[in-house]
Design a protein around this motif. Structure first.
Motif, PDB file in Angstrom:
ATOM      1  N   LEU A 883      43.514 -36.639 -10.450  1.00 59.22           N
ATOM      2  CA  LEU A 883      44.175 -37.052 -11.596  1.00 59.22           C
ATOM      3  C   LEU A 883      45.713 -36.394 -11.588  1.00 59.22           C
ATOM      4  O   LEU A 883      46.652 -37.105 -12.145  1.00 59.22           O
ATOM      5  CB  LEU A 883      43.316 -36.095 -12.796  1.00 59.22           C
ATOM      6  N   ALA A 884      46.075 -35.275 -10.963  1.00 60.67           N
ATOM      7  CA  ALA A 884      47.252 -34.714 -10.957  1.00 60.67           C
ATOM      8  C   ALA A 884      48.363 -35.886 -10.588  1.00 60.67           C
ATOM      9  O   ALA A 884      49.490 -35.758 -10.782  1.00 60.67           O
ATOM     10  CB  ALA A 884      47.153 -33.599 -10.597  1.00 60.67           C
ATOM     11  N   VAL A 885      47.938 -36.263  -9.146  1.00 61.71           N
ATOM     12  CA  VAL A 885      48.833 -37.373  -8.515  1.00 61.71           C
ATOM     13  C   VAL A 885      48.853 -38.755  -9.088  1.00 61.71           C
ATOM     14  O   VAL A 885      49.218 -39.509  -8.450  1.00 61.71           O
ATOM     15  CB  VAL A 885      48.578 -37.350  -6.892  1.00 61.71           C
ATOM     16  N   GLY A 886      47.828 -39.060 -10.322  1.00 63.41           N
ATOM     17  CA  GLY A 886      47.768 -40.178 -10.684  1.00 63.41           C
ATOM     18  C   GLY A 886      47.018 -41.435  -9.871  1.00 63.41           C
ATOM     19  O   GLY A 886      47.135 -42.682 -10.390  1.00 63.41           O
ATOM     20  N   LEU A 887      46.052 -40.964  -9.403  1.00 71.49           N
ATOM     21  CA  LEU A 887      45.054 -41.640  -8.661  1.00 71.49           C
ATOM     22  C   LEU A 887      43.990 -42.234  -9.449  1.00 71.49           C
ATOM     23  O   LEU A 887      43.089 -43.092  -9.329  1.00 71.49           O
ATOM     24  CB  LEU A 887      44.522 -41.438  -7.494  1.00 71.49           C
ATOM     25  N   LEU A 888      43.760 -41.280 -10.644  1.00 68.75           N
ATOM     26  CA  LEU A 888      42.553 -41.355 -11.493  1.00 68.75           C
ATOM     27  C   LEU A 888      43.326 -41.320 -12.923  1.00 68.75           C
ATOM     28  O   LEU A 888      44.248 -40.648 -12.923  1.00 68.75           O
ATOM     29  CB  LEU A 888      41.524 -40.403 -11.254  1.00 68.75           C
ATOM     30  N   THR A 889      42.840 -41.992 -14.049  1.00 65.47           N
ATOM     31  CA  THR A 889      43.241 -41.761 -15.248  1.00 65.47           C
ATOM     32  C   THR A 889      42.468 -40.421 -15.979  1.00 65.47           C
ATOM     33  O   THR A 889      41.485 -39.996 -15.189  1.00 65.47           O
ATOM     34  CB  THR A 889      42.928 -42.869 -16.250  1.00 65.47           C
ATOM     35  N   ALA A 890      42.907 -40.042 -16.793  1.00 64.79           N
ATOM     36  CA  ALA A 890      42.238 -38.992 -17.515  1.00 64.79           C
ATOM     37  C   ALA A 890      40.875 -39.207 -17.865  1.00 64.79           C
ATOM     38  O   ALA A 890      39.958 -38.292 -17.762  1.00 64.79           O
ATOM     39  CB  ALA A 890      42.918 -38.370 -18.780  1.00 64.79           C
ATOM     40  N   GLU A 891      40.638 -40.512 -18.360  1.00 61.34           N
ATOM     41  CA  GLU A 891      39.271 -40.710 -18.778  1.00 61.34           C
ATOM     42  C   GLU A 891      38.520 -40.882 -17.458  1.00 61.34           C
ATOM     43  O   GLU A 891      37.427 -40.561 -17.675  1.00 61.34           O
ATOM     44  CB  GLU A 891      39.198 -42.281 -19.477  1.00 61.34           C
ATOM     45  N   GLN A 892      38.824 -41.654 -16.462  1.00 63.99           N
ATOM     46  CA  GLN A 892      38.238 -41.594 -15.275  1.00 63.99           C
ATOM     47  C   GLN A 892      37.823 -40.266 -14.631  1.00 63.99           C
ATOM     48  O   GLN A 892      36.737 -39.870 -14.235  1.00 63.99           O
ATOM     49  CB  GLN A 892      38.883 -42.422 -14.439  1.00 63.99           C
ATOM     50  N   ALA A 893      38.606 -39.296 -14.830  1.00 61.51           N
ATOM     51  CA  ALA A 893      38.559 -37.990 -14.102  1.00 61.51           C
ATOM     52  C   ALA A 893      37.481 -37.130 -14.857  1.00 61.51           C
ATOM     53  O   ALA A 893      36.602 -36.453 -14.248  1.00 61.51           O
ATOM     54  CB  ALA A 893      39.925 -37.168 -14.053  1.00 61.51           C
ATOM     55  N   ASP A 894      37.715 -37.388 -16.193  1.00 61.95           N
ATOM     56  CA  ASP A 894      36.747 -36.673 -17.231  1.00 61.95           C
ATOM     57  C   ASP A 894      35.266 -36.997 -16.931  1.00 61.95           C
ATOM     58  O   ASP A 894      34.393 -36.483 -17.119  1.00 61.95           O
ATOM     59  CB  ASP A 894      37.076 -36.711 -18.482  1.00 61.95           C
ATOM     60  N   LEU A 895      35.266 -38.447 -16.639  1.00 66.39           N
ATOM     61  CA  LEU A 895      33.997 -39.029 -16.535  1.00 66.39           C
ATOM     62  C   LEU A 895      33.288 -38.493 -15.375  1.00 66.39           C
ATOM     63  O   LEU A 895      32.252 -38.128 -15.268  1.00 66.39           O
ATOM     64  CB  LEU A 895      34.153 -40.750 -16.530  1.00 66.39           C
ATOM     65  N   LEU A 896      33.989 -38.571 -14.342  1.00 61.38           N
ATOM     66  CA  LEU A 896      33.465 -38.057 -12.894  1.00 61.38           C
ATOM     67  C   LEU A 896      32.892 -36.555 -12.939  1.00 61.38           C
ATOM     68  O   LEU A 896      32.116 -36.064 -12.481  1.00 61.38           O
ATOM     69  CB  LEU A 896      34.516 -38.324 -11.755  1.00 61.38           C
ATOM     70  N   VAL A 897      33.988 -35.659 -13.489  1.00 60.56           N
ATOM     71  CA  VAL A 897      33.762 -34.628 -13.412  1.00 60.56           C
ATOM     72  C   VAL A 897      32.643 -34.188 -14.466  1.00 60.56           C
ATOM     73  O   VAL A 897      31.488 -33.442 -14.183  1.00 60.56           O
ATOM     74  CB  VAL A 897      35.159 -33.479 -14.146  1.00 60.56           C
ATOM     75  N   SER A 898      32.591 -34.300 -15.715  1.00 59.56           N
ATOM     76  CA  SER A 898      31.337 -34.204 -16.710  1.00 59.56           C
ATOM     77  C   SER A 898      30.026 -34.704 -16.152  1.00 59.56           C
ATOM     78  O   SER A 898      29.143 -34.098 -16.127  1.00 59.56           O
ATOM     79  CB  SER A 898      31.766 -34.706 -17.877  1.00 59.56           C
ATOM     80  N   THR A 899      30.201 -35.966 -15.428  1.00 63.65           N
ATOM     81  CA  THR A 899      28.756 -36.365 -15.017  1.00 63.65           C
ATOM     82  C   THR A 899      28.481 -35.705 -13.779  1.00 63.65           C
ATOM     83  O   THR A 899      27.166 -35.375 -13.809  1.00 63.65           O
ATOM     84  CB  THR A 899      28.876 -37.794 -14.538  1.00 63.65           C
ATOM     85  N   TYR A 900      29.386 -35.313 -12.937  1.00 63.61           N
ATOM     86  CA  TYR A 900      29.057 -34.488 -11.784  1.00 63.61           C
ATOM     87  C   TYR A 900      28.212 -33.083 -12.152  1.00 63.61           C
ATOM     88  O   TYR A 900      27.308 -32.789 -11.508  1.00 63.61           O
ATOM     89  CB  TYR A 900      30.341 -34.348 -10.635  1.00 63.61           C
ATOM     90  N   ILE A 901      28.899 -32.405 -12.914  1.00 67.70           N
ATOM     91  CA  ILE A 901      28.652 -31.328 -13.519  1.00 67.70           C
ATOM     92  C   ILE A 901      27.080 -31.330 -14.046  1.00 67.70           C
ATOM     93  O   ILE A 901      26.066 -30.386 -13.938  1.00 67.70           O
ATOM     94  CB  ILE A 901      29.374 -30.560 -14.255  1.00 67.70           C
TER      95      ILE A 901
END
Length: 947
Positions: A883-901
């Motif tokens: 997310l920090a380097v711009g390879l994922l959007t905030a929505e994509q990063a949030d989806l990946l993290v929340s689903t993974y957890i």
């Protein structure tokens, strides 16, 4: 000089008597006294008839004792002085005279210093004990020499002289002898044989004769009185047994016939003097005194002993007894020795004979609250000082407060009170505090049975009206059938009378804990499975019976997790952890696991490999129980659960490597070039590499070394590479060997260079070559989740550099995409258990593995452009960097993290619930569909870029 109270405070009759005694003394043999000495003597004569009697009888040493009064040493040379005095004695009569005069003189000084407030309690108890020990040891030595011309010396078959070992029991053993105490002794000797003199005796006959004479020297009453009353009833077989027994006979007795009260007595056993056989005797006795487990059978035994004492008090109409009465000295001893018997097997620091240091250690280890410790310590100190002064009145063995007004007055004044009523009030307060702790520790069975109602009868005799009884006790009527079934099943098991009695007391209490429980039948069945496992191990039944907190936690954890119930059933030692709820739900800090494991292993001898392996497994199980308990109660969030499980595994890896290294270097020496460091490292992949370990996870490990060619420096030297191969094999052996507590971890080594066909341990140079030139893409994916969990700092730096260089290699996007997609499809074909009705949380579309592959793919595709992606090995922080380097959007990063957890949390819960991570399709997390779409989106977008 400051006296503890003024002479004028004494009753007039006592003051007059003291003045007359001093005047008679000065008239018969004038001795110049200073004003201070005169005041001291008047005070002592007024307070103690014993001091007055001895002054009248032994006036010739007044000058000497007055000097000792001011210069009493911390460690008086009693034994040295006694041996010198006894060396001039030719007969037993002479020896008795010398011993009694010496004893009276020293007791006069000890009593005087106590009365005048010159000695703290610890000094008085220590000096009284040291004096008795010195007299015992000096008598033994004198008698050895005295009997030698007639019998010679006792020897074993090899001709080695055999000593008489004397165990001091009770307060003598504890170094806490009171002023007019009996001394309890046990005589033993190492081996059978014969004396080597003209009149030959076998060793037992000789030591019995020596023991009889030693008792006579101390206990016979003559014109000079006596030294000590000697009690030998604590010896094996009591008064019916021989006066002295060999080590073998003693071991046989305590193994086969030793009783609980004898264990209680042996806690205080201490050898008088020193010999070459001391350690051997202590080692012989320790298994009888201290069990290797927490032993709650001690509570019921001590409770029965206390009941006998109370019945004796009632029968003998004893009151005001500060030793045996309610809240008296004996209750403090019972409380402390109960903890010693329960915990001493696993807590070496409390295997001590002296009460006060053990009390301090029990507080330090949180077995007493600050308030309980204060009540016991200050109450004990008050009672022991009162006991000493009470006995110093006239050198009488008593713990009963006096009825006479004169004795009451001087006792109160010596204790620092103006009146006896004040003393009595303070004494009552201390004894009440002690009794409260005593009740909390030992209690009475009657107190706990009050609220059980008809449950004991229901368990003993299941009856038609069971449902109404259960309902009246707030229990589900569904329990009627499983209770009857369990009662019948347990009835067919052979568990012995003690076990049966304990079980019949325990089960109603466990049923009571189920009141108000949802799914009470299911919880009861889980609890019953634990009880069924420990049915023939009465000590664990007693643990649960004697600990309401342990019962409560057992039911609570069984209700929360069948996995925890299975762990408790499989490894009953974990029941020990239920005793203290405050500790049960506390987990260690990050660096606490390594320190805790080192401390846990310290009690195991270095040469006992079997016990070290068992201890490693027990520490893992205990720590996992604490983590799981904190997990199911919400104390730890899922991310922290994985952290703690990973930290635990790292601590165990460290100790396993250290243990394997120690074993190999003892045999082969150290590899050349390794003077300080091992040159060995462990790399963790997968869940441990990503700090995402779960309950029951295996460990994906790779072993590396950095040694150059050469050989080890031991007697059986081998080349360095062979040494590290054997080290790796030994590490795997320590992990995988099944002991009573199972295996440590399943270890998977397939991620090492060249996989299953590769070497078990690789040189780090070869590892670098493989990763840079031969490894497959899927191995680089795995490397993104790798970290070194054990190794010296230089090897950690080297590995991190290799990892960064490999992951930062530019890769052709289309080829990478195809290889990652193909590998994912291959895994799905072989591992995905999803169907139309079920969903595999790990391997299903949009599941955990898809998220892991997305992060790994993006790291490999863009690592050469963004060094920040190469820093971490765990998915969540990698996603944050994407997310920090711009390879994922905030929505994509949030989806990946929340689903993974969320999936990890569900996986933890399912493991604790003893259920599969393949769930019904209707319960598939909705976000998994979005993850599946994101997979396609990311790979399709990258594909278009490639075109």
């Amino acid at each position: 000089m400051s006296l503890p109270f003024a002479f004028d405070n004494l009753p007039a009759s006592l003051g007059l008597r003291a003045t007359e005694l001093l005047q008679q003394r000065m008239d018969s043999e004038p001795y110049p006294l200073t004003d201070t000495q005169q005041q001291q003597l008047l005070l002592l004569l007024g307070c103690s008839d014993f001091i007055g009697h001895r002054l009248k009888w032994d006036a010739n040493w007044l000058a000497q004792v007055l000097e000792q009064l001011e210069q009493h040493l911390r460690h008086p040379a009693y034994q040295q002085t006694l041996q010198q005095l006894l060396s001039e004695c030719d007969t037993e009569l002479d020896a008795k005279r010398v011993l009694r005069q010496f004893r009276h003189q020293q007791m006069w000084v000890i009593a005087a210093r106590d009365i005048l407030g010159k000695a703290p309690l610890e000094e008085s108890l220590a000096h009284l004990s040291n004096l008795a020990e010195a007299m015992i040891v000096a008598c033994r030595q004198w008698l050895r020499d005295f009997l030698a011309p007639k019998y010679g010396l006792p020897r074993n078959k090899e001709g080695v002289e055999q000593p008489l070992l004397i165990l001091g029991m009770g307060k003598l053993g504890g170094g806490e002898l009171n002023f007019s105490s009996d001394i309890d002794l046990i005589f033993t000797y190492p081996e059978h044989g014969y004396t080597d003199g003209d009149r030959q005796l076998d060793n037992q006959q000789y030591f019995i004769r020596l023991g009889q004479k030693l008792i006579g020297l101390l206990a016979d009453v003559d014109a000079n009185g006596f030294c000590y009353r000697v009690d030998m009833r604590l010896r094996p077989f009591g008064e019916a047994g021989p006066l002295a027994v060999s080590f073998d006979s003693m071991e046989d007795y305590y193994q086969e016939q030793g009783r609980e009260w004898e264990r209680y007595a042996m806690v205080k056993a201490r050898l008088m003097g020193r010999s070459d056989y001391d350690d051997a005797l202590y080692q012989l006795l320790r298994p009888f005194i201290y069990r290797r487990y927490l032993d709650f059978s001690a509570i019921d035994a001590l409770r029965r002993m206390k009941g006998l004492i109370e019945s004796q008090l009632r029968r003998r109409a004893l009151s005001n007894n500060i030793k045996l009465g309610r809240g008296g000295i004996r209750e403090v001893e019972f409380v402390v020795q109960t903890h010693q018997l329960i915990r001493g097997g696993r807590h070496p620091a409390i295997r001590r004979q002296s009460l006060m240091p053990v009390l301090a250690e029990l507080k330090r280890s949180n077995h007493f609250t600050g308030r309980e410790h204060h009540s016991l310590l200050e109450g004990y100190r008050f009672l022991r000082r009162l006991e000493n002064l009470l006995q110093a009145l006239n050198d009488q063995q008593t713990q009963t407060l006096p009825d006479g007004s004169e004795d009451q007055a001087r006792l109160a004044l010596m204790m620092g009170f103006s009146h006896f009523d004040e003393l009595s009030k303070t004494l009552t307060s201390y004894m009440d505090g002690i009794h409260e702790v005593f009740k909390n520790t030992i209690g009475t069975a009657e107190e706990e049975d009050q609220d059980l109602g008809e449950l004991p009868a229901l368990w003993q005799h299941p009856m038609p009206e069971m449902e109404s009884i259960l309902k009246a006790q707030g229990l589900s009527t569904e329990l009627a059938e499983p209770i009857s079934h369990l009662k019948n099943e347990f009835g067919r098991r052979s568990i012995g009378p003690r076990g049966r009695d304990t079980l019949d007391k325990l089960m109603p209490r466990l049923l009571q804990e189920l009141a108000g429980q949802r799914n009470a039948k299911l919880v009861f069945e889980r609890v019953a499975s634990v009880v069924a496992t420990i049915l023939t191990r009465t000590t664990y039944l007693e643990l649960l019976q004697e600990n309401p907190a342990a019962r409560q936690q057992l039911v609570r954890l069984c209700a929360a997790s069948p996995w925890i119930a299975q762990q408790l059933a499989q490894y009953p030692i974990l029941l020990d952890e239920l005793i203290d709820p405050m500790q049960l739900y506390q987990v260690l800090p990050e660096d606490g696991y390594a320190a805790g494991l080192r401390e846990f292993l310290m009690r195991i001898p270095e040469e006992d490999l079997e016990q070290q392996m068992e201890a490693l497994r027990q520490f893992k199980q205990i720590s996992q129980l604490h983590i799981a308990a904190a997990d199911v109660t919400g104390v730890l969030p899922v991310m922290k659960v994985s952290d703690h499980l990973s930290w635990l595994a790292e601590a165990i890896i460290e100790q396993v490597v250290a243990l394997a290294w120690q074993q190999l270097t003892l045999r082969h020496g150290r590899p050349s070039g390794m003077t300080e460091n091992m040159g060995f490292a462990v790399v963790a992949y997968g869940k441990l590499g990503g700090l995402e370990l779960g309950y029951g996870s295996d460990l994906d490990l790779v072993f590396l070394h950095r040694a150059d060619s050469g050989v080890t420096d031991g007697d059986k030297s081998i080349d360095n590479s062979h040494f590290y191969l054997k080290l790796a094999q030994r590490v795997l052996h320590l992990f995988s060997t099944r002991t009573l507590s199972g295996i440590l971890y399943e270890v998977d080594m397939r991620l090492r260079p060249s996989g299953s066909s590769g070497l078990l341990v690789s040189h780090i140079d070869r590892y670098q070559e493989y990763q840079q030139g031969e490894a497959w893409t899927w191995e680089h994916q795995a490397l993104s989740r790798a970290r070194m969990v054990y190794g010296e700092p230089e090897m950690v730096k080297r590995f991190n550099r290799i990892r960064r260089e490999v992951l930062a290699k530019p890769r052709q996007a289309d080829t990478l995409k195809q290889e990652v997609s193909d590998m994912r499809q291959k895994m799905r074909d072989h591992l995905d258990k999803s169907s139309d009705t079920q969903f595999d949380l790990k391997q299903g579309h949009g599941g955990m593995t898809d998220i892991e592959f997305i992060t790994q793919y993006l790291v490999l595709a863009h690592g050469h452009q963004h060094a920040a992606l190469l820093k971490w090995s765990d998915n969540v922080r990698i996603i944050e960097q994407l997310l920090a380097v711009g390879l994922l959007t905030a929505e994509q990063a949030d989806l990946l993290v929340s689903t993974y957890i969320d999936i990890r949390d569900n996986s933890h819960r399912l493991v604790l619930a003893d259920r599969s991570t393949v769930i019904e399709a209707q319960y598939r997390p909705p976000a998994c569909e979005s993850i599946a779409l994101l997979w396609q989106q990311i790979f399709d977008k990258d594909h278009r870029k490639g075109e």
